[in-house]
Design a protein around this motif. Structure first.
Motif, PDB file in Angstrom:
ATOM      1  N   LYS A  34     -27.519 104.463  19.715  1.00 35.03           N
ATOM      2  CA  LYS A  34     -26.617 105.567  19.361  1.00 35.03           C
ATOM      3  C   LYS A  34     -27.153 106.347  18.172  1.00 35.03           C
ATOM      4  O   LYS A  34     -27.130 107.586  18.154  1.00 35.03           O
ATOM      5  CB  LYS A  34     -25.214 105.029  19.045  1.00 35.03           C
ATOM      6  N   GLN A  38     -28.663 110.529  18.056  1.00 33.12           N
ATOM      7  CA  GLN A  38     -27.824 111.525  17.376  1.00 33.12           C
ATOM      8  C   GLN A  38     -28.562 112.855  17.292  1.00 33.12           C
ATOM      9  O   GLN A  38     -29.694 112.931  16.819  1.00 33.12           O
ATOM     10  CB  GLN A  38     -27.451 111.035  15.980  1.00 33.12           C
ATOM     11  N   ILE A  52     -24.261 104.052  25.645  1.00 31.39           N
ATOM     12  CA  ILE A  52     -24.000 104.880  24.459  1.00 31.39           C
ATOM     13  C   ILE A  52     -23.113 106.074  24.790  1.00 31.39           C
ATOM     14  O   ILE A  52     -22.536 106.682  23.886  1.00 31.39           O
ATOM     15  CB  ILE A  52     -25.309 105.358  23.797  1.00 31.39           C
TER      16      ILE A  52
END
Length: 410
Positions: A34, A38, A52
């Motif tokens: 995760k 981003q 995710i």
């Protein structure tokens, strides 16, 4: 002899390769994935770690995760982030890490070769990890993870690959965020493709799984599960083959969850029967065979094997065997490291600080650092039909997922 075939890769548009290419699915946990993604909706981790994109309440092995992987893969194709090669090709994949270069050939290897031991193994696999990849491949229809194969160095193959690299421009060439450079050339000339296939078929009697036992085993089990309805793609699996003289093996370290009812003092006393035990002032990187580091209760120790803790056969002499037989099994009661939840494995690329961090966090009681296995030891074990304890070798640098994907339903 080894059967290596060209294939029609599913691969990124050139300008998107760096965004899409991701670390292998099995070197990141869900939380790390995760963080990694981003600000990057194009990361291939949305396919290989698709949990995710689901609520955290969903188990990472739930069928929803595999369906999401398929959905995301189809979306990448629809958005034209990925496209299918028009003809069957080989690919040359060069990695440069800390100034050290290694170059492999990407193609698809035969499931029959895997089952007939022309592709040699040196480890057993863990059932739950196998099942995860089986579900991912069957549902998505794609082999997204590359199996890293080794072969004994061959001057003719080396020369052919280097000649192609010098004559052609790469289709991908970028340096990832971890400072590893990834460069890929396409071998699409029919004469060169035929020459490569012939060289392997005539000159390479076998190949060795260096990294990717679970991916290889899963590919074979997927074909078996599909049965008579299997398309030609399911008879092969995605591989990158490296000559043995270019490979670098790092340590693969261990963590144990508890001391099997022993106090730290009693555990140390028990260890002294089999090892010379000396406190250390800093983290212990073993300097040679039969030397270990141990982190226990905030202190590092250097362990040196005493006579009788190992044998001279290809398996018994390995430090992973010495540790397994004399400590993990005999003292800690971890008899099957493939299935026991009281053991975990940490690749050397994470450093010994990761061992300290996890023991200091309280979830793990003790950590061990090991001296790396050599490529000659790996070949000797595989050639004799033996297997090492699981997670014995950690190869670096790692191939990136997403640059070349093999579809099995076509």
């Amino acid at each position: 002899m080894a059967i290596i075939k060209p294939f029609k890769a599913l691969r990124p548009q050139a300008q998107l390769a760096k965004q899409i290419a991701s670390k292998p699915y099995d070197v990141l946990n869900s939380q790390e994935a995760k963080v990694e993604t981003q600000g990057n909706p194009n990361s291939f981790l949305h396919i290989t770690k698709s949990e995710i994109d689901l609520p955290e309440s969903v188990d990472i092995h739930d069928q929803q995760v595999y369906e999401k992987a398929k959905e995301n893969l189809e979306a990448f194709v629809k958005r034209e982030l990925l496209f299918r090669e028009a003809k069957e090709c080989y690919y040359i994949y060069q990695l440069i890490m800390n100034g050290r270069s290694q170059t492999g050939l990407v193609g698809v290897s035969s499931v029959d070769d895997y089952e007939n031991d022309i592709i040699k193994k040196h480890e057993f696999t863990r059932p739950e990890k196998e099942q995860d990849r089986i579900n991912h491949i069957k549902t998505s229809g794609a082999q997204t993870g590359n199996v890293f194969l080794a072969y004994r160095s061959h001057e003719g193959i080396d020369a052919l690959i280097e000649k192609w690299k010098a004559a052609k421009s790469p289709v991908y060439d970028f340096t990832a965020d971890d400072n590893i450079q990834h460069t890929i050339w396409i071998v699409n000339d029919e004469k060169a493709v035929e020459e490569i296939a012939t060289l392997f078929e005539k000159e390479v009697p076998c190949t060795y799984i260096a990294d990717g036992h679970h991916r290889a085993a899963s590919a074979a089990k997927v074909r078996k599960a599909i049965g008579s309805d299997a398309k030609e793609g399911a008879n092969y699996f995605l591989t990158t083959l490296f000559p043995s003289n270019q490979l670098y093996i790092m340590d693969y370290n261990r963590l144990a969850k508890d001391l099997n009812g022993l106090s730290a003092a009693d555990f140390l006393k028990q260890l002294e029967q089999k090892f010379e035990v000396a406190p250390a002032t800093s983290a212990v990187h073993p300097a040679g065979l039969h030397e270990f580091g141990m982190y226990l209760a905030g202190t590092w120790y250097k362990l040196t094997s005493k006579p009788g803790t190992y044998t001279e056969d290809p398996i018994g002499i390995l430090d992973v065997s010495v540790l397994q037989n004399n400590v993990l099994d005999e003292l800690l009661g971890i008899s099957d490291p493939r299935t026991d939840k009281r053991i975990d494995f940490v690749g050397g690329i994470r450093g010994l600080g990761e061992l300290e961090k996890r023991v200091n966090g309280g979830e793990w009681a003790v950590a061990f650092s090991l001296y790396p296995v050599s490529i000659d030891q790996l070949f000797a074990i595989a050639d004799t039909g033996n297997v090492m304890p699981p997670k014995s070798t950690w190869f670096e640098p790692k191939l990136r997922d997403g640059l070349l994907t093999h579809l099995i339903y076509e």
